[in-house]
Design a protein around this motif. Sequence first.
Motif, PDB file in Angstrom:
ATOM      1  N   ASN A   1      -3.907  -5.542  14.722  1.00 39.72           N
ATOM      2  CA  ASN A   1      -3.243  -4.739  13.703  1.00 39.72           C
ATOM      3  C   ASN A   1      -1.890  -4.301  14.243  1.00 39.72           C
ATOM      4  O   ASN A   1      -1.793  -3.401  15.057  1.00 39.72           O
ATOM      5  N   PHE A   2      -0.826  -4.996  13.790  1.00 45.16           N
ATOM      6  CA  PHE A   2       0.520  -4.661  14.221  1.00 45.16           C
ATOM      7  C   PHE A   2       1.142  -3.593  13.327  1.00 45.16           C
ATOM      8  O   PHE A   2       2.255  -3.148  13.580  1.00 45.16           O
ATOM      9  N   ALA A   3       0.456  -3.181  12.249  1.00 40.05           N
ATOM     10  CA  ALA A   3       0.984  -2.194  11.316  1.00 40.05           C
ATOM     11  C   ALA A   3       0.395  -0.822  11.631  1.00 40.05           C
ATOM     12  O   ALA A   3      -0.613  -0.692  12.316  1.00 40.05           O
ATOM     13  N   PHE A   4       1.070   0.259  11.117  1.00 45.03           N
ATOM     14  CA  PHE A   4       0.549   1.598  11.390  1.00 45.03           C
ATOM     15  C   PHE A   4      -0.538   1.997  10.398  1.00 45.03           C
ATOM     16  O   PHE A   4      -1.229   2.975  10.609  1.00 45.03           O
ATOM     17  N   LEU A   5      -0.707   1.228   9.317  1.00 46.93           N
ATOM     18  CA  LEU A   5      -1.857   1.399   8.427  1.00 46.93           C
ATOM     19  C   LEU A   5      -2.880   0.313   8.729  1.00 46.93           C
ATOM     20  O   LEU A   5      -2.534  -0.745   9.242  1.00 46.93           O
TER      21      LEU A   5
ATOM     22  N   ASN B   1       0.830  -1.213   0.000  1.00 45.78           N
ATOM     23  CA  ASN B   1       0.000   0.000   0.000  1.00 45.78           C
ATOM     24  C   ASN B   1       0.864   1.262   0.000  1.00 45.78           C
ATOM     25  O   ASN B   1       0.554   2.244  -0.681  1.00 45.78           O
ATOM     26  N   ILE B   2       1.954   1.230   0.768  1.00 45.75           N
ATOM     27  CA  ILE B   2       2.839   2.397   0.853  1.00 45.75           C
ATOM     28  C   ILE B   2       3.469   2.680  -0.503  1.00 45.75           C
ATOM     29  O   ILE B   2       3.573   3.838  -0.936  1.00 45.75           O
ATOM     30  N   TYR B   3       3.929   1.629  -1.198  1.00 49.30           N
ATOM     31  CA  TYR B   3       4.525   1.826  -2.521  1.00 49.30           C
ATOM     32  C   TYR B   3       3.528   2.494  -3.465  1.00 49.30           C
ATOM     33  O   TYR B   3       3.894   3.363  -4.268  1.00 49.30           O
ATOM     34  N   LYS B   4       2.255   2.084  -3.371  1.00 48.33           N
ATOM     35  CA  LYS B   4       1.230   2.675  -4.244  1.00 48.33           C
ATOM     36  C   LYS B   4       0.967   4.133  -3.895  1.00 48.33           C
ATOM     37  O   LYS B   4       0.761   4.969  -4.774  1.00 48.33           O
TER      38      LYS B   4
ATOM     39  N   VAL C   1       9.853   4.373   4.780  1.00 43.17           N
ATOM     40  CA  VAL C   1      10.970   3.956   5.635  1.00 43.17           C
ATOM     41  C   VAL C   1      10.448   3.200   6.856  1.00 43.17           C
ATOM     42  O   VAL C   1      10.999   2.161   7.243  1.00 43.17           O
ATOM     43  N   THR C   2       9.357   3.702   7.444  1.00 39.50           N
ATOM     44  CA  THR C   2       8.771   3.029   8.608  1.00 39.50           C
ATOM     45  C   THR C   2       8.260   1.643   8.226  1.00 39.50           C
ATOM     46  O   THR C   2       8.455   0.671   8.954  1.00 39.50           O
ATOM     47  N   ALA C   3       7.588   1.549   7.057  1.00 40.82           N
ATOM     48  CA  ALA C   3       7.056   0.269   6.598  1.00 40.82           C
ATOM     49  C   ALA C   3       8.173  -0.719   6.294  1.00 40.82           C
ATOM     50  O   ALA C   3       8.077  -1.910   6.614  1.00 40.82           O
ATOM     51  N   LEU C   4       9.258  -0.242   5.681  1.00 45.92           N
ATOM     52  CA  LEU C   4      10.396  -1.113   5.389  1.00 45.92           C
ATOM     53  C   LEU C   4      11.066  -1.588   6.671  1.00 45.92           C
ATOM     54  O   LEU C   4      11.480  -2.746   6.780  1.00 45.92           O
ATOM     55  N   ASP C   5      11.177  -0.687   7.647  1.00 44.43           N
ATOM     56  CA  ASP C   5      11.742  -1.073   8.945  1.00 44.43           C
ATOM     57  C   ASP C   5      10.864  -2.122   9.620  1.00 44.43           C
ATOM     58  O   ASP C   5      11.367  -3.080  10.218  1.00 44.43           O
TER      59      ASP C   5
ATOM     60  N   GLN D   1      13.192   6.599  -0.976  1.00 45.70           N
ATOM     61  CA  GLN D   1      13.322   6.520   0.482  1.00 45.70           C
ATOM     62  C   GLN D   1      13.730   7.831   1.136  1.00 45.70           C
ATOM     63  O   GLN D   1      13.480   8.031   2.319  1.00 45.70           O
ATOM     64  N   GLY D   2      14.364   8.719   0.376  1.00 46.62           N
ATOM     65  CA  GLY D   2      14.763  10.010   0.935  1.00 46.62           C
ATOM     66  C   GLY D   2      14.810  11.066  -0.138  1.00 46.62           C
ATOM     67  O   GLY D   2      14.890  10.763  -1.343  1.00 46.62           O
ATOM     68  N   ILE D   3      14.764  12.338   0.279  1.00 40.27           N
ATOM     69  CA  ILE D   3      14.797  13.455  -0.675  1.00 40.27           C
ATOM     70  C   ILE D   3      15.748  14.529  -0.154  1.00 40.27           C
ATOM     71  O   ILE D   3      15.777  14.837   1.036  1.00 40.27           O
ATOM     72  N   PHE D   4      16.543  15.080  -1.077  1.00 41.30           N
ATOM     73  CA  PHE D   4      17.449  16.179  -0.767  1.00 41.30           C
ATOM     74  C   PHE D   4      17.034  17.376  -1.617  1.00 41.30           C
ATOM     75  O   PHE D   4      16.811  17.236  -2.828  1.00 41.30           O
ATOM     76  N   THR D   5      16.931  18.542  -1.003  1.00 37.75           N
ATOM     77  CA  THR D   5      16.421  19.726  -1.696  1.00 37.75           C
ATOM     78  C   THR D   5      17.457  20.853  -1.679  1.00 37.75           C
ATOM     79  O   THR D   5      18.491  20.761  -1.014  1.00 37.75           O
TER      80      THR D   5
END
Length: 852
Positions: A342-346, A50-53, A249-253, A59-63
């Motif tokens: 539900n062990f997930a944050f979604l 779901n997160i990928y969608k 990142v949270t979902a991958l962790d 995973q990160g952004i530099f501005t």
Amino acid sequence: MKVYIHLALAYLKKQRGRTIALVLGVALAVMLVFGTNVIFESQSRNQLANIYKMYGTYQGIFTNLNKDLTEKIKNDKDVSKSAVAANLGNLVTDNGISIILNSTDKDYIEMNGYTLTKGHLPNKQGEIVLESQALKKMGLKEKLGETINFKIKKEYKDENGLNQIYMENKSFKLVGILDKPKQYYEGYYSLRGFTYFKEGENNVLPDNLITYEEIVKLKSKANLSGQLNQIRERYNIGRWDYDLNIQLVTALDDYSSQNTNASVRHFNILIVITAILLIYNMFNISLIDMIKQIGMMRAIGSSKKQVRLIIGFQSLFIFIIGLSLGLLMGIAFSYIGMKLFNFAFLDVSQSTVYISAKNIWNALIVGTATVILSSIIPIWMSGMISPIEAMRKSDRSGGKQRNRGYHKFIKKISGITGEMAYKNVWRNKWRAIIIVVSVAMAGYLFIDDIAFLNNRDAVYNTTPYVLNMQDYDFKLLFGPNIDLYFTGYTNDDVKAISQIEGVKKVGTKVSMEGFLESDVNDLENDFKKYNGISDTKKNVETMIEVKGYDDDQLQGFKKYIDKGDMSSLNNSSDKYPNAVVYNYYYDIFKHKLKGIRKDLKVGDIMTIRIPVIRNGKIAYEDKNIRVGALLKQEWIAKGDSTRGARMEIILPQKYLMTISGKSTYDQISVQSEAGKDTYVYNRINKILENKPFAEMESKLSYIEKSQKGFTGVLKSDMVIVALILLIAGMNVYNTLKTNLLIRTNEFATLRAIGMTAKQLKSMIIKESIIYGLLSSIIAALIGSYNVYSFYSLVNRQYKAGFNISERLQFKLPVIPILLYSAIVIVICILSSYVSAKKVEKLNIVEGLNITE
């Protein structure tokens, strides 16, 4: 060999009840470990999909990068893929909707998770693609070819390093529409648009204002936030020019930590230990029951190895049947658990169940370890039994007990049957300890959860979100897709809300992001490093939050004043207005509160730059202020703070609105009368209906959200507790039942000398109650210590991070202890009551003829 297999099966068939308990012990352990791991992995996988969608694959952004820096990041040793887009500022509509504008890059768009649903990507100047949600919020139809007018707003640094704002009107032709899953727009999100850009051409911004941003995907999925921060430090990128795709990142962790998840591992350990204690006790009891037969076999020539094979084959059969049953029960438990837990944050409770080879293998390991660890000692002991010892006794652990002084006390309060029950418990000390520990295993988990449940109001009401609400029940503000210089809450809104029945008090707030001008030597070294500030610069500008509150709210902030006086805000003696300053920031990498300006004190003059609106355009202007008061460190957690994101400066609201040109409020705080919060909430919602991205925070909703999260944990914990107690209850029942069989001759003797069946039954029940009481005491001690440790940890963390003392006060969890004790004693009494029924039918003559 066949003979020993036959004997092993014969003993298992003879003691069907005990065999069932052994099988259930293994099956329940396998079921819970296998089922819990399957639920966790399934939810992690579904959440990740779901997160990928919704949030893309980066995973990160530099501005705020230049071209050279984007190439360095692209070729960094830790980066597997990246995509670059020019940052072209923000598109701002007349009603204040703000949309991030980037150059068109196919990889950048795809890695962000966008799907082109209509039209095409821009291929020449003046063309644009927008999200369908942006068009909806702007009140426009999804009509390609439509010309849309915006203001383009871009913040930049001039040649002197000063922050400036560029703003011009610009028209675009809509050539494409982007979309994301519906669930994405139910939470926090930012709107984006993409337009054609090519260096050297006449773009929407002057070339000197254009910066770049780069999204990256790393080669390794381990410690993602740490790796990204290392890249940031490698290229001296400031904290505010870097961010995580936090949801991904949270979902991958979560996914990568399946095998190391603390709560799941904790459950598994509890379950396995309880099952091992049950099975060990059952095998030990079986050994006692078989001891005479083993002695006879040894007497006719059986070797130690052959005797041990009988117990070994029994454990093998128990393992095979228990593992098979456990896997089947685990699959059923997984499907049910996906809906319950539900062990997930979604919310992924309705998603697909994945049964991987890894979890089947883990279940096999658990079943094997449970049976081996619980049967190895009885197997070894069976070979050590000599024929003479076997003929002489059956309860090998028994020993003569001395009369102690406390025995008289026990006899006085519970009678002779109570004294005998106590002595019976300790006839076999090792078995008693096993029963007590097995029953206590679930106790401390139960006590922890119920103690937290009983103290939830104190815990919830001290969370930063609730404390941030101060005395107010609701806060009206705007989401991230709004430019608050072009919209806001008006005096008419304030008046309408004030007139709602049940509204007790209304407060207003104006806030804006500005900059503090400083000599680089006046800044703390850690702050400079954290923000990527070089010492080569003489003067620098650092981001600040400038805020103005109504007088009533300001009075409520007096308790947070460390030095100076809040009243000085409205009593400036000369041309410099007095301000209240919070001179700390929170280092999210080191989890510590640190200072910003060195040796800042009351009376110091500071220069700030704030955005000022004139003739429909915004520009930064310098303003000098005097430090009238400094806030305590605890403001970060208890006050209306930015959570340590930057320095905060509070000015008189009227003065701030006058010098900034703002005529609207960014936030309205509402306090309702007792019992009127629901009515007030519904009425305010009607007022907000026509305001894009208007939001309402509620103290009650924060508490309910925390309660919902804890309810899910409590639900899963109580299922585990119930099943552990089931295993422990079987242990108590089978032990008591076996004790009755072993002591039949003893009971017959007691009946023969005058003890009634009722007294015998009372003794057995009191024996079980002693097991329950001892288990409750152990559970109470461990559970109380865990609650104390948790509160101490929270207090230490707040003290270390925010310098806040005694956030939570420990109280002995008396009610949870009593509740658990009652549950355990009832289980023990029921077990003893069922076991003791045979005593009522005991024939004294037959019992006397039975030798132990």
